[in-house]
Design an enzyme around this catalytic site. Structure first.
Site, short mmCIF file in Angstrom:
data_model
loop_
_atom_site.label_atom_id
_atom_site.label_comp_id
_atom_site.label_asym_id
_atom_site.label_seq_id
_atom_site.Cartn_x
_atom_site.Cartn_y
_atom_site.Cartn_z
N HIS A 131 0.78 -1.23 0.00
CA HIS A 131 0.00 0.00 0.00
C HIS A 131 0.82 1.29 0.00
O HIS A 131 0.31 2.35 -0.39
CB HIS A 131 -0.92 0.01 1.24
CG HIS A 131 -2.17 0.80 1.04
ND1 HIS A 131 -2.24 1.93 0.26
CD2 HIS A 131 -3.42 0.61 1.52
CE1 HIS A 131 -3.47 2.41 0.28
NE2 HIS A 131 -4.21 1.64 1.03
N TYR B 72 -14.50 6.09 8.77
CA TYR B 72 -13.50 6.54 7.79
C TYR B 72 -13.99 6.16 6.40
O TYR B 72 -14.24 4.98 6.12
CB TYR B 72 -12.17 5.86 8.09
CG TYR B 72 -11.00 6.23 7.20
CD1 TYR B 72 -9.94 6.98 7.70
CD2 TYR B 72 -10.93 5.80 5.88
CE1 TYR B 72 -8.85 7.30 6.91
CE2 TYR B 72 -9.85 6.12 5.08
CZ TYR B 72 -8.81 6.87 5.59
OH TYR B 72 -7.74 7.19 4.80
N THR C 132 -4.91 10.79 -0.59
CA THR C 132 -6.24 10.57 -0.03
C THR C 132 -6.55 11.57 1.07
O THR C 132 -5.67 12.23 1.62
CB THR C 132 -6.37 9.16 0.55
OG1 THR C 132 -5.43 9.00 1.63
CG2 THR C 132 -6.15 8.10 -0.50
#
Length: 835
Positions: A537, A652, A665
């Site tokens: 990630h 979230y 993000t």
């Protein structure tokens, strides 16, 4: 990963004749030397490594130097060099095109020639004598005629004019892209001002922008004011706190706003002026690379295959098409042939920096480096305190794991990319290999699944030299990692729940030792032909990997298979086999491997994955309700969570900030006061009209929150960066510390379908992807990923932990389904259709 099927290659037997010896001893020596040299020239080596082989060998003898030219090796060296120079030229050309955008080399010629023609034929000098002065001050002007001086001066002035036009266009475009009022408009009813703005953006965007063309024209991410961020934060936590808790947090916020806040904000503003993006580098370093826990489950995420169809059941064939498609994508990306990503009817460009990170980038914490092409040739290297992203400038091989062994497979032969059937041939050789793994090899990859610090220490102690280093380099410097899984995974219509849940768990963690979790991504091919991805990630977010995966699934359909399930084409008669990687893993290292595997299995066994192919309705009906599909789903998740746990929680939802340069993000805090009011109305069973009114209010509030997050006015990234600055200053902030310690018990993310044109879901509804998912963020919470596919299907990926008595993924899935149906019923679409 690829097993060692070695081809015997007779490199070359041509050699210079030696002079005749005069003594028998010299003859015997010459004979012995000839035999030695003959053996040296006849080598057993893989053709795949011929481009790394020595192009010639030589022996120094009393008779002189005897050269043994290896023609095939020289040919491979030539082809490899040719390929590299072509790639360099393409990158140089793309760099020039991107650097002068929205201008072009053709525009340069038009401007210069037009300028000089006007000057010559009209006998006018628009430069007011500048051309003549420049021509006279050229160092070699005294050797040039007056006409030559004017030509050179005219070229210089024309170049300056061209650069000026470019800079004006670029700054006008940047100003246009800094306006985000278009987000307030509905796409089907754009006001005149927004339409005029779109026309101007189109005009100043140039004719044929490349993937990276807009990078210098995108605005910088703005830094919100401390006052606004604190106000929005308090608004977001109000539904989660009683009056006493809220008043306490309000006092902490006020103290921060009046004292430490302005000081740390000043440093953050300074960084925002200096850096391309004030968030992204710290986010990558502190959220991802400095984490010391396992990245398996906690960070890595997965992407699934087609839901209803598997093109072939032959494992090697599916690998052939998939690997070839990925390499084609890498080539397109390297040549900047991928189109820029847009919003609003393909008019508003998004930042492509994460595509730039797909290849060849090394990220060193604390050092700002060029971020370019990190999807391929990249590995997350463990460190004792922090990891780093390590890259190769160019990688021509992949690493493959099968049945406990690792192999290296070259992707190029004769200067070209291997075809799908040739890659299938290589995979077949690996699958046919029956050799046993050496001690410690089978579960070696468990080191990447456990805690980072033990892996870092083991890497430093056991993998710094010899064959272990060579083999580890082959894996870490590979374009990507392929795992040939020995299990079968597939969607089973007769057992939907069990089959998809098993598939998700396998992609997320597998056996904990059959994935190299440090690689930028793992391509997983199952025994029955199903496939999927597991992605690291830190280097980029899920939409970037999703773009690649959409290309792979689309290309797989286009490349196709012959009737018996094999790839099109024929095996190569002279293709050298894969190279089996060699290891010498001592007992001490094997103990570390087992320790990491134990920790990884404990984590993996605790994950409760559940997938819902929700086909009761989809985007089509939600739009008929005049509601945003994303807002509808997020409110449904709030209703489902309240029914599941009897309480609200901090939620979230990931949104993107790629309207800005190097944006990644931002968080949308979906648990709003308005959403909670709607949920309570549903639980209290108030009138349909009241519930419907509250639903529309909650949906509009969610849309406002999403717009704020996308336009740089979010809460969480700003608070995170303020906290980082405070730690650098050695200051403690009770407010920031408490904010950043709050757990996200419901973590959600939408996986967008970005290349809709690749999949005709109306004519081929079977070609829908299952989407992807991730592990739970909190020990007592849920992780939910969803993908909206066409107008009639929404796939939900739910994860939680078995060890929590508060969570149950299947129960939550049932609550999501019921919440979606109950909300749709409020609109009474059946009655409206009847009327």
């Amino acid at each position: 990963m690829v097993r060692g099927c070695w081809g015997v290659l007779n490199i070359n037997k041509h050699r210079r004749p030696t002079r005749r010896a005069t003594s028998s001893s010299n003859q015997r020596a010459s004979s012995s030397q000839t035999e030695t040299k003959h053996r040296a020239c006849t080598l057993a080596a893989t053709m795949a490594e011929a481009h790394q082989a020595v192009a010639f060998q030589f022996t120094v003898t009393p008779d002189g130097i005897d050269l043994h030219l290896c023609h095939e090796a020289l040919r491979q060296v030539y082809l490899s060099g040719l390929h590299s120079w072509k790639k360099r030229f393409i990158r140089f050309k793309n760099g020039v095109m991107t650097g002068v955008y929205p201008g072009s080399p053709a525009g340069f010629m038009i401007v210069v020639v037009s300028y000089m023609s006007y000057n010559k034929y009209k006998q006018l000098d628009p430069s007011l004598g500048l051309i003549a002065k420049l021509g006279q001050h050229i160092p070699i002007s005294r050797y040039m005629s007056t006409d030559s001086q004017r030509i050179v001066g005219g070229v210089l002035v024309g170049t300056g004019l061209w650069v000026t036009i470019i800079m004006i266009m670029r700054n006008v475009l940047k100003s246009l892209l800094s306006w985000h009022g278009w987000m307030e408009s509905r796409h089907r009813s754009l006001p005149f001002g927004t339409r005029l703005w779109l026309i101007l953006v189109k005009v100043f965007s140039g004719r044929k922008p490349m993937l990276y063309s807009f990078q210098n024209s995108l605005p910088r991410l703005p830094v919100p004011s401390v006052k606004d961020t604190c106000r929005r934060y308090l608004e977001s936590v109000r539904p989660l706190m009683d009056d006493e808790q809220f008043e306490r947090m309000k006092a902490l916020s006020k103290d921060f706003e009046n004292n430490l806040g302005p000081r740390v904000q000043w440093y953050l503003k300074l960084k925002s002026w200096w850096a391309s993006n004030y968030v992204s580098d710290w986010w990558e370093e502190y959220i991802y690379l400095r984490g010391r826990g396992p990245i398996m489950v906690n960070s890595n995420y997965y992407a699934m295959d087609f839901l209803y169809v598997i093109p072939t059941c032959i494992q090697a064939a599916r690998a052939g098409n998939a690997v070839h498609s990925i390499m084609l994508y890498r080539r397109k990306l390297d040549r900047a042939q991928i189109k820029p990503i847009y919003l609003l009817a393909n008019k508003v460009p998004l930042c492509s920096a994460q595509w730039e990170r797909m290849f060849n980038t090394s990220r060193i914490p604390g050092v700002e480096t060029a971020q370019y092409e990190r999807m391929f040739n990249t590995t997350r290297v463990p460190g004792v305190e922090t990891d780093t992203l390590q890259h190769m400038n160019e990688s021509k091989h992949i690493a493959v794991y099968h049945n406990g062994r690792f192999f290296k497979v070259w992707m190029f032969y004769d200067g070209r990319l291997l075809l799908p059937r040739e890659i299938e041939q290589q995979i077949e050789r690996i699958l046919a290999d029956r050799s046993e793994p050496v001690p410690g090899e089978e579960k070696l990859a468990a080191l990447t699944a456990g805690d980072r610090t033990p892996w870092a220490k083991a890497r430093e102690q056991f993998f710094k030299s010899g064959k272990n280093k060579q083999s580890l380099d082959a894996i870490e410097k590979a374009a990507f990692f392929v795992s040939l899984d020995d299990t079968e995974q597939r969607y089973d219509a007769d057992n939907k729940v069990k089959s998809l849940d098993s598939y998700a768990n396998s992609l997320l963690h597998g056996k904990c030792y059959d994935r190299w979790f440090d690689k930028s991504f793992n391509l997983i091919i199952y025994k029955n032909g199903t496939m999927g991805l597991n992605a690291e990630h830190s280097w980029a977010d899920a939409p970037i990997v999703g773009h690649l995966w959409e290309h792979v699934l689309s290309m797989d359909s286009k490349l196709g298979y012959i009737e018996d399930g094999h790839c099109h084409g024929k095996p190569h008669p002279n293709l050298p086999g894969p190279q089996r990687l060699q290891w010498d893993i001592p007992t001490e290292c094997q103990e570390v491997i087992e320790s990491s595997l134990t920790a990884a299995r404990t984590l993996a066994d605790d994950v409760d994955c559940h997938i819902i192919p929700f086909d009761d309705f989809g985007k089509g009906l939600i739009k008929k309700c005049r509601t945003s599909p994303d807002a509808f789903i997020q409110i449904a998740l709030q209703l489902a969570h309240y029914r599941d746990k009897g309480k609200f929680c901090l939620t979230y939802e990931a949104s993107m900030t790629r309207l800005y340069r190097e944006g990644r993000t931002e968080t949308v805090r979906s648990c709003t006061m308005e959403a909670c009011d709607f949920v309570r109305a549903m639980v209290r069973d108030e009138t349909r009209e009241e519930r419907l009114r509250l639903l529309k209010v909650a949906a509009e509030k969610h849309q406002d929150m999403y717009r704020l997050a996308m336009t740089g006015q979010g809460i969480d990234r700003h608070l995170f960066c303020l906290y980082v600055v405070s730690k650098y200053l050695g200051e403690e902030s009770p407010f920031l510390k408490e904010v950043l310690s709050e757990p996200w018990r419901l973590s959600t993310s939408q996986t967008p379908l970005q290349q809709v044109e690749l999949f005709d879901l109306v004519r081929h509804p079977e070609l829908v992807s299952s989407g992807g998912g991730f592990g739970p963020v909190a020990d007592d919470g849920y992780g939910v990923s969803y993908i909206i596919l066409g107008d009639e299907l929404i796939n939900f990926h739910i994860s939680s932990k078995y060890s929590s008595s508060e969570t149950d993924s299947r129960r939550f899935g049932d609550n999501i389904r019921q919440a979606m149906l109950d909300m749709l019923a409020l609109f009474q679409l059946e009655k409206k259709a009847a009327k």
